[in-house]
Design an enzyme around this catalytic site. Structure first.
Site, PDB file in Angstrom:
ATOM      1  CE1 TYR A 157      -3.467  -2.092   0.135  1.00 33.67           C
ATOM      2  CE2 TYR A 157      -2.796  -3.671   1.601  1.00 33.67           C
ATOM      3  CZ  TYR A 157      -3.771  -3.486   0.303  1.00 33.67           C
ATOM      4  OH  TYR A 157      -5.030  -4.219   0.730  1.00 33.67           O
ATOM      5  CB  SER A 158       0.889   3.922  -2.205  1.00 35.61           C
ATOM      6  OG  SER A 158       1.064   3.311  -3.604  1.00 35.61           O
ATOM      7  CB  CYS A 340       0.711   6.247  -8.212  1.00 33.54           C
ATOM      8  SG  CYS A 340       0.613   5.691  -6.814  1.00 33.54           S
ATOM      9  CD  GLU A 380       5.051   2.583  -6.076  1.00 33.64           C
ATOM     10  OE1 GLU A 380       6.203   1.897  -6.137  1.00 33.64           O
ATOM     11  OE2 GLU A 380       4.178   2.955  -5.035  1.00 33.64           O
TER      12      GLU A 380
HETATM   13  P1  FAD Z   1      -7.218 -10.337  -3.001  1.00 37.45           P
HETATM   14  O1  FAD Z   1      -7.418 -11.269  -2.090  1.00 37.45           O
HETATM   15  O2  FAD Z   1      -5.250 -10.520  -3.096  1.00 37.45           O
HETATM   16  O3  FAD Z   1      -7.749 -10.507  -4.156  1.00 37.45           O
HETATM   17  C1  FAD Z   1      -7.390  -9.583  -5.705  1.00 37.45           C
HETATM   18  C2  FAD Z   1      -8.648  -9.592  -6.101  1.00 37.45           C
HETATM   19  O4  FAD Z   1      -8.857 -11.113  -6.583  1.00 37.45           O
HETATM   20  C3  FAD Z   1      -9.753  -8.427  -5.868  1.00 37.45           C
HETATM   21  O5  FAD Z   1     -11.016  -7.625  -6.592  1.00 37.45           O
HETATM   22  C4  FAD Z   1     -10.794 -10.072  -5.449  1.00 37.45           C
HETATM   23  O6  FAD Z   1     -11.964  -9.416  -5.480  1.00 37.45           O
HETATM   24  C5  FAD Z   1     -10.855 -10.776  -6.722  1.00 37.45           C
HETATM   25  N1  FAD Z   1     -10.779 -12.759  -6.152  1.00 37.45           N
HETATM   26  C6  FAD Z   1     -10.717 -12.985  -5.155  1.00 37.45           C
HETATM   27  N2  FAD Z   1     -10.874 -14.125  -5.120  1.00 37.45           N
HETATM   28  C7  FAD Z   1     -11.124 -14.222  -6.491  1.00 37.45           C
HETATM   29  C8  FAD Z   1     -11.495 -15.889  -6.950  1.00 37.45           C
HETATM   30  N3  FAD Z   1     -12.184 -16.915  -6.724  1.00 37.45           N
HETATM   31  N4  FAD Z   1     -12.082 -15.029  -8.586  1.00 37.45           N
HETATM   32  C9  FAD Z   1     -11.443 -14.189  -9.018  1.00 37.45           C
HETATM   33  N5  FAD Z   1     -11.664 -12.892  -8.594  1.00 37.45           N
HETATM   34  C10 FAD Z   1     -11.426 -13.173  -7.416  1.00 37.45           C
HETATM   35  N6  FAD Z   1      -4.488  -0.559  -2.718  1.00 37.45           N
HETATM   36  C11 FAD Z   1      -4.816   0.320  -2.827  1.00 37.45           C
HETATM   37  O7  FAD Z   1      -6.254  -0.376  -2.144  1.00 37.45           O
HETATM   38  N7  FAD Z   1      -3.909   1.410  -1.978  1.00 37.45           N
HETATM   39  C12 FAD Z   1      -2.610   1.558  -2.123  1.00 37.45           C
HETATM   40  O8  FAD Z   1      -2.139   2.722  -1.543  1.00 37.45           O
HETATM   41  C13 FAD Z   1      -2.519   0.780  -3.207  1.00 37.45           C
HETATM   42  N8  FAD Z   1      -1.029   0.863  -3.124  1.00 37.45           N
HETATM   43  C14 FAD Z   1      -0.548  -0.087  -3.858  1.00 37.45           C
HETATM   44  C15 FAD Z   1       0.948  -0.057  -4.605  1.00 37.45           C
HETATM   45  C16 FAD Z   1       2.012  -0.688  -4.943  1.00 37.45           C
HETATM   46  C17 FAD Z   1       3.417  -0.555  -5.277  1.00 37.45           C
HETATM   47  C18 FAD Z   1       1.103  -2.114  -5.059  1.00 37.45           C
HETATM   48  C19 FAD Z   1       1.773  -3.558  -6.128  1.00 37.45           C
HETATM   49  C20 FAD Z   1      -0.450  -1.931  -5.474  1.00 37.45           C
HETATM   50  C21 FAD Z   1      -1.172  -1.692  -4.152  1.00 37.45           C
HETATM   51  N9  FAD Z   1      -2.607  -1.179  -3.932  1.00 37.45           N
HETATM   52  C22 FAD Z   1      -3.152  -0.499  -3.402  1.00 37.45           C
HETATM   53  C23 FAD Z   1      -2.844  -2.607  -4.355  1.00 37.45           C
HETATM   54  C24 FAD Z   1      -2.904  -3.598  -3.200  1.00 37.45           C
HETATM   55  O9  FAD Z   1      -1.799  -3.894  -3.233  1.00 37.45           O
HETATM   56  C25 FAD Z   1      -3.285  -4.956  -3.493  1.00 37.45           C
HETATM   57  O10 FAD Z   1      -3.214  -5.465  -4.492  1.00 37.45           O
HETATM   58  C26 FAD Z   1      -4.937  -4.745  -3.521  1.00 37.45           C
HETATM   59  O11 FAD Z   1      -5.985  -3.906  -1.486  1.00 37.45           O
HETATM   60  C27 FAD Z   1      -6.612  -5.888  -3.395  1.00 37.45           C
HETATM   61  O12 FAD Z   1      -5.653  -6.673  -2.287  1.00 37.45           O
HETATM   62  P2  FAD Z   1      -6.845  -8.151  -1.439  1.00 37.45           P
HETATM   63  O13 FAD Z   1      -5.839  -9.006  -0.591  1.00 37.45           O
HETATM   64  O14 FAD Z   1      -7.845  -7.414  -1.204  1.00 37.45           O
HETATM   65  O15 FAD Z   1      -6.949  -8.348  -2.442  1.00 37.45           O
END
Ligand code: FAD
Length: 382
Positions: A157-158, A340, A380
């Site tokens: 998360y940024s 970003c 990013e």
């Molecule tokens: P996960 O559980 O990892 O799921 C990922 C996606 O898959 C979701 O959309 C989910 O609904 C979907 N999914 C789950 N199960 C299934 C299935 N069976 N079939 C299909 N789809 C499915 N995020 C922010 O909100 N704010 C930030 O500032 C931010 N900064 C970032 C900076 C960087 C450098 C990077 C790489 C990423 C950043 N992110 C940010 C994104 C963050 O890291 C996560 O990827 C994001 O919050 C999703 O993670 P999660 O664990 O909630 O979803």
């Protein structure tokens, strides 16, 4: 009649609250004398008067004053000289030995018409996980990943606050997190079984909850502060605003050497669905009103309009394109451009820049290569 008097006070307070949203520079004196008159009347309601008029309307949840206090001197986390990035640290806390932070606050930042839910989350790291503006934290959500049968991996998360944190103690970090949801393409309905693990964990967390943190990570989004007259062009979609909220607060919201010396331009392009989905807008408007020569804000509201010049939805690349000549001119003069947010924004941006290069008879590949090798191009996306 006390009821008529009370009604008058309510009207006056309402007027003051709305005036403060639009005319902050005129507010402090007016606010003070009005408060004095009201308190003479012995009305306890005066206690609800905003002390910092700029912050009197803040539904998007900034967790500290937007502008520095008069004479504020914030420097306890500065390098020597303040722009020297030699000692910027990464990976202080690793996945195997994460730092246990504590949630301070969680606030929903968007209005009812915004698609989805985005939260401003402040976490206490006790000063043990210091970071620079433009870096990210990792979060380890609790639980076992059923697909791998081992604990969930880290999500990045940024960071949306400056190194001092919104409370200026140097001990907190603010994240801007959008709940990841899954909509079944067949039914068009949300499937709660597939919602994002970490984003929902963070948005559902409560003050006092412990959070496993890693990082900080990343050095591509740092501000080259040794040149205080830099132009920074910041292009964000959605939560991609996080590092830019940090930058703008660094440049205008704190009494640091970086802020006091800044003589350049901070130009933000933000793309979101509609007005309700804008993030940190009150803070940005405050900077714009206070430093009109140093701040530019351009929003693209894709679901709300106005439409782009081809009559289609206004996406971020369309908004940047409107100012293509100025953007190119600034880049020629050494401006830094930052992107970003969602990965999906980059093809549109690159296509747009390529088309503009073509119209100017320059090679896009060479142009981009030059920006990259000069360190002017910062990306990013996720
Ligand atoms: P996960 O559980 O990892 O799921 C990922 C996606 O898959 C979701 O959309 C989910 O609904 C979907 N999914 C789950 N199960 C299934 C299935 N069976 N079939 C299909 N789809 C499915 N995020 C922010 O909100 N704010 C930030 O500032 C931010 N900064 C970032 C900076 C960087 C450098 C990077 C790489 C990423 C950043 N992110 C940010 C994104 C963050 O890291 C996560 O990827 C994001 O919050 C999703 O993670 P999660 O664990 O909630 O979803």
């Amino acid at each position: 009649d006390p009821r008529i008097m009370a009604a008058r006070v309510v009207v006056l307070l309402g007027f003051l609250a709305s005036a403060s949203a639009f005319a902050p520079s005129a507010m402090p004196a007016f606010g003070r004398s009005a408060t004095a008159r009201i308190s003479k009347m012995g009305l306890r309601m005066a206690a609800t008067m905003p002390k910092v008029p700029y912050d009197s309307v803040s539904p998007t949840g900034p967790s500290g004053p937007t502008l520095p206090a008069p004479g504020e001197d914030l420097s306890f986390l500065e390098a020597t000289p303040y722009w020297d990035q030699t000692n910027v640290q990464v990976n202080i806390a690793k996945q195997k030995n994460p730092l246990i932070g504590k949630v301070v606050s969680v606030q929903r930042m968007v209005g009812p018409k915004a698609p989805g839910d985005t939260c401003n989350i402040v976490i206490d790291h006790r000063g043990e996980l210091p970071y620079w503006e433009g870096q990210s934290y990792g979060v380890l959500p609790p639980g076992i990943d059923p697909k791998k049968n081992k604990p969930y991996g880290v999500r990045l998360y940024s960071i949306a606050s400056t190194r001092y944190g919104d409370d200026k103690t140097g001990k907190t970090t603010t994240l801007c997190v959008r709940r990841a949801t899954y909509t079944d393409p067949a039914t068009g309905k949300e499937d709660p079984a597939k919602k994002g693990v970490c984003s929902n964990y963070l948005c559902d967390s409560k003050p006092g909850d412990e959070v496993k943190l890693t990082g900080p990570s990343g050095k591509v989004m740092l501000l080259p502060e040794e040149h205080p007259d830099n132009t920074y062009i910041m292009v964000a979609t959605g939560t991609g605003i996080a590092p830019f909220r940090s930058f703008l607060r660094r440049l205008f919201g704190e009494g640091t050497p970086a802020g006091k010396n800044f003589k350049g331009l901070a130009w933000l392009f933000l793309g979101v669905a509609n007005k309700d989905a804008l993030l940190y807008d009150e803070e940005f408007q405050t900077y714009l009103r206070s430093y009109p020569d140093k701040v530019r804000l351009d929003y693209a509201l894709s679901r709300e309009g106005p439409l782009n010049k081809k009559g289609g939805k206004m996406y971020i690349q369309d908004k940047v394109e409107e100012y293509a000549d100025e953007v190119f001119d600034a880049l020629d003069k050494g401006a830094h451009i930052y992107f970003c947010g969602l990965k999906g924004m980059m093809p549109g941006i690159q296509d747009m820049l390529e088309a503009v290069c073509k119209s100017k008879n320059i090679s896009f590949e060479e142009y981009l290569e030059k920006l990259k090798s000069n360190g002017q191009w910062h990306v990013e996306v996720y």
